[in-house]
Design a protein around this motif. Structure first.
Motif, PDB file in Angstrom:
ATOM      1  N   TYR A  48       7.333   1.064   8.400  1.00  0.00           N
ATOM      2  CA  TYR A  48       6.697   2.389   8.450  1.00  0.00           C
ATOM      3  C   TYR A  48       5.766   2.508   9.659  1.00  0.00           C
ATOM      4  CZ  TYR A  48       7.878   2.281   3.410  1.00  0.00           C
ATOM      5  OH  TYR A  48       8.489   2.156   2.193  1.00  0.00           O
ATOM      6  N   GLY A  49       6.125   1.848  10.753  1.00  0.00           N
ATOM      7  CA  GLY A  49       5.284   1.923  11.946  1.00  0.00           C
ATOM      8  C   GLY A  49       4.047   1.046  11.911  1.00  0.00           C
ATOM      9  N   LEU A  50       3.914   0.226  10.883  1.00  0.00           N
ATOM     10  CA  LEU A  50       2.748  -0.662  10.771  1.00  0.00           C
ATOM     11  C   LEU A  50       3.147  -2.093  11.109  1.00  0.00           C
ATOM     12  CD1 LEU A  50       1.268   0.608   7.379  1.00  0.00           C
ATOM     13  CD2 LEU A  50       0.462   1.138   9.688  1.00  0.00           C
ATOM     14  N   THR A  79      -2.807  -1.461  -5.988  1.00  0.00           N
ATOM     15  CA  THR A  79      -1.988  -0.416  -6.613  1.00  0.00           C
ATOM     16  C   THR A  79      -0.861   0.020  -5.666  1.00  0.00           C
ATOM     17  OG1 THR A  79      -3.643   1.135  -5.793  1.00  0.00           O
ATOM     18  CG2 THR A  79      -3.808   0.472  -8.103  1.00  0.00           C
ATOM     19  N   ALA A  81       0.328   3.444  -5.144  1.00  0.00           N
ATOM     20  CA  ALA A  81       0.417   4.908  -5.066  1.00  0.00           C
ATOM     21  C   ALA A  81       1.152   5.345  -3.787  1.00  0.00           C
ATOM     22  CB  ALA A  81      -0.972   5.530  -5.114  1.00  0.00           C
ATOM     23  N   MET A  82       0.869   4.708  -2.663  1.00  0.00           N
ATOM     24  CA  MET A  82       1.536   5.093  -1.411  1.00  0.00           C
ATOM     25  C   MET A  82       3.039   4.881  -1.537  1.00  0.00           C
ATOM     26  SD  MET A  82       3.106   4.289   1.582  1.00  0.00           S
ATOM     27  CE  MET A  82       2.881   2.531   1.844  1.00  0.00           C
ATOM     28  N   LYS A  84       4.874   4.874  -4.211  1.00  0.00           N
ATOM     29  CA  LYS A  84       5.402   5.899  -5.114  1.00  0.00           C
ATOM     30  C   LYS A  84       5.699   7.171  -4.305  1.00  0.00           C
ATOM     31  CE  LYS A  84       3.385   8.840  -8.700  1.00  0.00           C
ATOM     32  NZ  LYS A  84       2.128   9.044  -9.462  1.00  0.00           N
ATOM     33  N   SER A  85       4.779   7.478  -3.386  1.00  0.00           N
ATOM     34  CA  SER A  85       4.935   8.650  -2.545  1.00  0.00           C
ATOM     35  C   SER A  85       6.081   8.462  -1.543  1.00  0.00           C
ATOM     36  CB  SER A  85       3.603   8.897  -1.837  1.00  0.00           C
ATOM     37  OG  SER A  85       3.594  10.075  -1.099  1.00  0.00           O
ATOM     38  N   MET A  86       6.238   7.260  -1.013  1.00  0.00           N
ATOM     39  CA  MET A  86       7.359   6.957  -0.115  1.00  0.00           C
ATOM     40  C   MET A  86       8.693   7.142  -0.848  1.00  0.00           C
ATOM     41  SD  MET A  86       7.066   6.064   3.084  1.00  0.00           S
ATOM     42  CE  MET A  86       5.727   5.727   4.239  1.00  0.00           C
ATOM     43  N   ARG A  88       9.198   9.163  -3.301  1.00  0.00           N
ATOM     44  CA  ARG A  88       9.389  10.610  -3.424  1.00  0.00           C
ATOM     45  C   ARG A  88      10.022  11.168  -2.151  1.00  0.00           C
ATOM     46  NH1 ARG A  88       4.013  12.428  -3.897  1.00  0.00           N
ATOM     47  NH2 ARG A  88       3.961  12.134  -6.139  1.00  0.00           N
ATOM     48  N   TYR A  89       9.670  10.588  -1.003  1.00  0.00           N
ATOM     49  CA  TYR A  89      10.255  11.018   0.272  1.00  0.00           C
ATOM     50  C   TYR A  89      11.654  10.420   0.497  1.00  0.00           C
ATOM     51  CZ  TYR A  89       6.099  13.330   2.241  1.00  0.00           C
ATOM     52  OH  TYR A  89       5.075  14.200   2.502  1.00  0.00           O
ATOM     53  N   GLU A  91      12.360   7.232   0.845  1.00  0.00           N
ATOM     54  CA  GLU A  91      12.341   6.047   1.701  1.00  0.00           C
ATOM     55  C   GLU A  91      12.616   4.770   0.899  1.00  0.00           C
ATOM     56  OE1 GLU A  91      11.750   5.668   5.136  1.00  0.00           O
ATOM     57  OE2 GLU A  91      12.071   7.826   5.172  1.00  0.00           O
ATOM     58  N   ASP A  99      -1.765  -0.433  -1.780  1.00  0.00           N
ATOM     59  CA  ASP A  99      -2.717   0.524  -1.210  1.00  0.00           C
ATOM     60  C   ASP A  99      -3.911  -0.138  -0.505  1.00  0.00           C
ATOM     61  OD1 ASP A  99      -1.119   2.623  -2.189  1.00  0.00           O
ATOM     62  OD2 ASP A  99      -2.039   2.443  -4.160  1.00  0.00           O
ATOM     63  N   ASP A 101      -4.115  -3.169   0.550  1.00  0.00           N
ATOM     64  CA  ASP A 101      -3.508  -3.960   1.621  1.00  0.00           C
ATOM     65  C   ASP A 101      -3.264  -3.120   2.872  1.00  0.00           C
ATOM     66  OD1 ASP A 101      -2.254  -6.262   2.696  1.00  0.00           O
ATOM     67  OD2 ASP A 101      -0.288  -5.575   2.005  1.00  0.00           O
TER      68      ASP A 101
ATOM     69  N   ASP B  99      -4.236   7.672  -1.220  1.00  0.00           N
ATOM     70  CA  ASP B  99      -3.123   6.725  -1.153  1.00  0.00           C
ATOM     71  C   ASP B  99      -1.740   7.393  -1.104  1.00  0.00           C
ATOM     72  OD1 ASP B  99      -4.969   4.606  -1.242  1.00  0.00           O
ATOM     73  OD2 ASP B  99      -5.077   4.763  -3.413  1.00  0.00           O
ATOM     74  N   GLN B 100      -1.458   8.322  -2.011  1.00  0.00           N
ATOM     75  CA  GLN B 100      -0.150   8.977  -1.979  1.00  0.00           C
ATOM     76  C   GLN B 100       0.007   9.785  -0.684  1.00  0.00           C
ATOM     77  OE1 GLN B 100       1.482  10.936  -5.482  1.00  0.00           O
ATOM     78  NE2 GLN B 100      -0.186  10.101  -6.699  1.00  0.00           N
ATOM     79  N   ALA B 103       1.517   8.274   2.698  1.00  0.00           N
ATOM     80  CA  ALA B 103       2.948   8.182   3.022  1.00  0.00           C
ATOM     81  C   ALA B 103       3.344   9.285   4.004  1.00  0.00           C
ATOM     82  CB  ALA B 103       3.789   8.271   1.742  1.00  0.00           C
ATOM     83  N   TYR B 110       5.051   7.562  12.461  1.00  0.00           N
ATOM     84  CA  TYR B 110       6.186   6.722  12.846  1.00  0.00           C
ATOM     85  C   TYR B 110       7.202   7.546  13.642  1.00  0.00           C
ATOM     86  CZ  TYR B 110      10.285   3.751  12.300  1.00  0.00           C
ATOM     87  OH  TYR B 110      11.392   2.991  12.540  1.00  0.00           O
TER      88      TYR B 110
END
Lengths: 326, 326
Positions: A48-50, A79, A81-82, A84-86, A88-89, A91, A99, A101, B99-100, B103, B110
């Motif tokens: 993800y560009g990181l 957790t 959460a990020m 979970k959002s990815m 949804r996209y 990915e 999170d 981290d 957090d969400q 993403a 990115y």
């Protein structure tokens, strides 16, 4: 008259979880200025560009007591959460990027884009987490372990390790970029000044090989007439954690402490096996013609389940080395 | 014989929360292919190496029903684990990056680094969240609102808006980069094809001004002989949300719907005031010499507290425009 006990300057080479445990123990028995932890970077990758440096992070979280005690990596109680959002996209989310981290990867990536070397970035992150010993990537240049497999062809390390859970059969390993990578001046100085060089119970083929493949490292280690001792990652014919035993088998090697010893060859003049392998030790002395005091061969309980066992093993290793005449 | 009702092609210009509410209502009463939402980008900024587009995100989360219903921005039930970790690293955490939400910024950043234009990125993110109408940044080029203040000198917009909670007194506003920014071909086409142009109840000085400052936009709007109608952000002498009234006061302007009308000037040929300001409307007709049907002047309940009120207001606006002969 007071006796002043002077601690040796210790360099320890590590990969991930096993090495982190030994580094933790050492950090509790040595003054911080006497300990340098040199870390594998061949697991590092972009996601993800990181820029993610799994081994550096594991060491850092372990030394700062943030580490998840169950996994041995990541931050405790983190957790998703990020992620979970990815999801949804739409990915892929096979790499568990949690999170808390994320802050580490965000800061590291931001500074890398600013042109700050990984060594300086690592020092910033570690010191902000209260780590007082020296934590060094072996190089500021990128190295990438590529795992050649039959089922999936050539896999980037994290694909092999996380996405496919190290199940594909390894045909060969490649440390891409290693021969062009430059040892940092900080690593050179630490090795030149060391009184003791240790290798943690890390995977020789995944963690140690890409370190010693960096030009100059192996020669510099061998040039030092000091104790150079590895702790076995193989106990009772099994890997303590991870794919070491599986890879040895797939590379046609016997799964034993002896094979590890052969891997290290003349990088070492000492080896710590596990008490569960006392028979192996006897065998090693005979077959390898390793006779004390020239070669230090010891067996300890190397299983480091809790903080106390990490400290105990570190103390025993340092005491043994102290009482040993090369 | 069946009567086929053909919806108008509507373009709506928006900034953040207020505009998002109207866009939401419109998206529930128009077929998706008939609605284009054109969004301010002058609030966009870099933070921890991530490109954050607050207005685009607010619209996107609102249209996809992910939005936090209390704040009107961000994702509902989002968490702050990453921020907690940033705090541990000693970083500033005045911008609440949850957090969400991360993403979105990770994917956008990115793709930006890969060279994908913001228009295409926005389309990808929006479509993956199930948004079917067209969502367009006004330009792919960066614009940054700079707020000149006495207390703190020149502030980047988010510093002014979030770090200092829009408390510093505004001396003047600058839309840095706006005059060099290029209208995208998608925005041009939407404006050329539009049957109706609306301006959401967004802050004229913070959201609309940096949009119409992009070369060509204002001229193109004025060239269209179609209904061009703004919804007031000022109700009963107050801003519905945010610093609009405070800024008007600091810029030496009267806090009234009339001032908003003067801001828009000949960009508009219609204006929707709030029912609470019926006296204002009468006054406007008299002082501005705005006589129907040349100029559309209406008052509705423009407070959009729940989904139903957003839909109702959108319906009323479209019905009124439909029944109006320019």
């Amino acid at each position: 008259m007071e006796m002043i006990y002077s601690s040796p300057r210790v360099v320890v080479f590590v990969g991930g979880v096993g090495g982190a445990k030994l580094a933790y123990g050492l950090s509790r028995v040595l003054p911080p200025e006497q300990l340098t932890v040199i870390v594998n970077v061949a697991d590092d990758f972009w996601h993800y560009g990181l820029r993610i440096c799994p081994d550096l992070d594991t060491i850092m979280y372990t030394l700062s007591n943030l580490v998840d005690p169950v996994n041995g990596w990541g931050i405790a109680d983190d957790t998703t959460a990020m992620l979970k959002s990815m999801q949804r996209y739409g990915e892929e989310t096979w790499f568990t990027l949690k999170d808390q981290d994320l802050a580490t990867h965000l800061l590291r990536t931001y500074w890398l884009h600013e042109g700050v070397p990984l060594t300086e970035i690592t020092q910033r992150l570690a010191s902000r987490l209260g780590i007082t010993c020296s934590l060094l990537p072996v190089t500021d240049d990128p190295i990438m372990t590529v795992v050649h497999t039959e089922e999936h062809g050539s896999l980037e390390f994290q694909e092999y390790f996380v996405k496919y859970r190290w199940q594909p059969r390894v045909q060969s390993l490649e440390y891409r970029g290693a021969t062009d990578a430059r040892m940092t001046s900080e690593v050179r100085r630490a090795l030149e000044d060391a009184d003791v060089i240790l290798f943690g119970p890390s995977n020789p083929w995944l963690s140690i090989a890409p370190i010693v493949a960096v030009p100059g490292i192996a020669d510099l280690i061998k040039s030092r007439n000091i104790p150079r001792v590895a702790v076995t990652p193989i106990v009772d014919g099994r890997a303590v954690k991870g794919p070491a035993a599986k890879i040895m088998d797939e590379l046609g090697l016997e799964i034993s402490a002896q094979t590890v010893l052969e891997f290290y060859s003349d990088l070492l003049n000492g080896f710590i096996a596990d008490v569960r392998d006392d028979a192996t030790i006897t065998n090693l002395v005979q077959t390898q013609n390793l006779h004390m005091p020239r070669y230090l061969l010891k067996s300890f309980d190397t299983m480091m389940g809790d903080a106390q066992s990490k400290i105990m093993l570190s103390q025993k290793i340092l005491e043994t080395i102290e009482g040993w005449t090369l």
